[in-house]
Design an enzyme around this catalytic site. Structure first.
Site, PDB file in Angstrom:
ATOM      1  N   ASP A  13      36.732 -49.153  82.509  1.00  0.00           N
ATOM      2  CA  ASP A  13      37.785 -49.163  81.635  1.00  0.00           C
ATOM      3  C   ASP A  13      38.691 -48.583  82.911  1.00  0.00           C
ATOM      4  O   ASP A  13      40.013 -48.410  82.572  1.00  0.00           O
ATOM      5  CB  ASP A  13      37.082 -47.180  82.206  1.00  0.00           C
ATOM      6  CG  ASP A  13      36.799 -46.544  80.658  1.00  0.00           C
ATOM      7  OD1 ASP A  13      36.764 -47.106  79.885  1.00  0.00           O
ATOM      8  OD2 ASP A  13      36.272 -45.177  80.148  1.00  0.00           O
TER       9      ASP A  13
ATOM     10  N   GLY B 208      33.002 -36.868  84.299  1.00  0.00           N
ATOM     11  CA  GLY B 208      31.910 -37.059  83.288  1.00  0.00           C
ATOM     12  C   GLY B 208      32.306 -36.162  81.488  1.00  0.00           C
ATOM     13  O   GLY B 208      31.390 -35.739  81.416  1.00  0.00           O
ATOM     14  N   GLY B 209      33.726 -36.208  81.633  1.00  0.00           N
ATOM     15  CA  GLY B 209      33.603 -35.856  80.594  1.00  0.00           C
ATOM     16  C   GLY B 209      34.362 -36.563  79.485  1.00  0.00           C
ATOM     17  O   GLY B 209      34.840 -36.062  78.116  1.00  0.00           O
ATOM     18  N   GLY B 210      34.616 -37.954  79.864  1.00  0.00           N
ATOM     19  CA  GLY B 210      35.401 -38.802  79.154  1.00  0.00           C
ATOM     20  C   GLY B 210      36.557 -39.502  78.959  1.00  0.00           C
ATOM     21  O   GLY B 210      36.465 -39.309  77.708  1.00  0.00           O
ATOM     22  N   LEU B 211      36.826 -38.907  79.407  1.00  0.00           N
ATOM     23  CA  LEU B 211      38.391 -39.055  80.007  1.00  0.00           C
ATOM     24  C   LEU B 211      38.842 -40.531  80.634  1.00  0.00           C
ATOM     25  O   LEU B 211      40.291 -40.038  81.228  1.00  0.00           O
ATOM     26  CB  LEU B 211      39.031 -38.033  80.791  1.00  0.00           C
ATOM     27  CG  LEU B 211      38.989 -36.537  79.492  1.00  0.00           C
ATOM     28  CD1 LEU B 211      39.391 -35.067  80.065  1.00  0.00           C
ATOM     29  CD2 LEU B 211      39.794 -36.990  77.214  1.00  0.00           C
ATOM     30  N   GLY B 212      37.509 -40.698  81.578  1.00  0.00           N
ATOM     31  CA  GLY B 212      37.801 -41.486  82.070  1.00  0.00           C
ATOM     32  C   GLY B 212      38.524 -41.630  83.761  1.00  0.00           C
ATOM     33  O   GLY B 212      38.964 -42.398  84.931  1.00  0.00           O
ATOM     34  N   GLY B 213      38.467 -40.538  84.467  1.00  0.00           N
ATOM     35  CA  GLY B 213      39.004 -39.441  85.832  1.00  0.00           C
ATOM     36  C   GLY B 213      38.828 -40.709  86.441  1.00  0.00           C
ATOM     37  O   GLY B 213      39.959 -41.043  86.930  1.00  0.00           O
TER      38      GLY B 213
ATOM     39  N   LYS C 229      42.004 -40.909  79.679  1.00  0.00           N
ATOM     40  CA  LYS C 229      42.270 -40.901  78.148  1.00  0.00           C
ATOM     41  C   LYS C 229      41.590 -40.491  77.118  1.00  0.00           C
ATOM     42  O   LYS C 229      40.910 -39.868  77.425  1.00  0.00           O
ATOM     43  CB  LYS C 229      41.968 -42.725  78.328  1.00  0.00           C
ATOM     44  CG  LYS C 229      40.433 -42.531  78.881  1.00  0.00           C
ATOM     45  CD  LYS C 229      39.469 -42.651  78.023  1.00  0.00           C
ATOM     46  CE  LYS C 229      38.327 -43.276  78.202  1.00  0.00           C
ATOM     47  NZ  LYS C 229      36.865 -42.842  77.559  1.00  0.00           N
TER      48      LYS C 229
END
Length: 285
Positions: free
Chosen positions: A140, A100-105, A19
């Site tokens: 999330d 830790g990339g902010g993509l909600g993995g 996301k």
């Protein structure tokens, strides 16, 4: 990828899409220490893959480098307890989204486990119930069970479907892993942004209030964002970082800019999704 794609070890493999936060405003801090947020979530077609196979002995077994207490295993055990399910599962994870990339993995992986095992175990739980379970795992997770582009409020768990125009994104991936807790606890974080009136939502509205803190703490994010913003002024960070992105109406525009990336920078092109690939795997009523 195909839904339920057969793969190694006899597991079936399912997508867990990432996301983007098209904006993220921090409205205030709540009495419980959490933050009141307003954001627009956009699902993208860049995915982790979760491998699942039903076990008849009731055991939940996760194989892989993330350990047995990762979100996938925790999601399976939570669903098992909540539903009184007698069956178990083997779980593996093919990680494509940066940690830790902010993509909600991690949250998306957990949601895929809930959605698939709800069907595999014949539980027939409603979307609302799965979202409630997901909220116990992380803020999330309900988004990915909800499975649509959404306005998120509260800590991100109050979701309202929102229509977004088709779009493509160039997402750059600084080689750092950001702690969400660290960013939210920074004393310099702005916590009094006024909420936007939505709908409608127009591309480029708002900002990411976490971005100044992340840029100050992580020079790599500052470098990637500066490069991207010179070429796309509305570029911004997603979530608490580290990834940054720019939106384009056509795939070829995003791909053209990706081709200009310096050799030391990493990034990918992703399509915005209107719905999660597993959206129809549960029901609303």
């Amino acid at each position: 990828m195909e839904i339920g794609e057969p793969h190694r070890n006899g597991l079936e493999w399912f997508p867990a899409p990432g996301k983007l936060n098209l904006f993220l405003h921090v409205l205030g801090r709540r009495a419980d220490g959490m933050h009141e947020l307003q954001t627009v979530f956009r699902l993208i077609d860049r995915c982790d893959r979760v491998g699942l196979r039903v076990r008849d002995d009731g055991e939940i077994r996760f194989a892989g480098r993330f350990g047995d207490d990762n979100l996938c295993a925790r999601a399976a055990r939570l669903l098992q307890r909540a539903a009184g399910a007698a069956r178990g599962a083997d779980i593996e994870l093919d990680k494509q989204l940066p940690v830790g990339g902010g993509l909600g993995g991690g949250s998306s992986d957990a949601a895929t486990v809930l959605l698939v095992l709800n069907r595999f175990w014949n539980l027939n739980m409603k979307r609302e119930n799965l979202m409630e379970l997901g909220a116990r795992l992380g803020a999330d997770v309900p988004l990915f069970v909800f499975g649509r582009s959404a306005l998120g409020e509260g800590v991100g768990e109050r979701l309202q479907a929102i229509g977004l125009a088709p779009a493509w994104y160039l997402v750059l991936v600084p080689q750092v892993s950001v702690s969400t807790k660290e960013i939210f606890s920074d004393g310099a974080l702005t916590r009094d942004t006024k909420p936007l009136k939505i709908p409608p939502f127009l591309s480029g509205q708002g900002r990411n209030d976490l971005e100044p803190v992340a840029v100050r703490r992580y020079p790599e994010i500052a470098q990637y964002l500066a490069w991207l913003r010179k070429r796309s002024p509305q570029a911004r960070m997603t979530g608490s970082g580290a990834c940054v992105f720019a939106e384009f109406p056509r795939e070829r525009d995003a791909a053209a800019l990706r081709s200009e990336l310096p050799a030391a920078m990493r990034g990918f092109v992703a399509r915005g999704l209107a719905r999660h690939p597993l959206h129809e795997w549960t029901h609303d009523n």
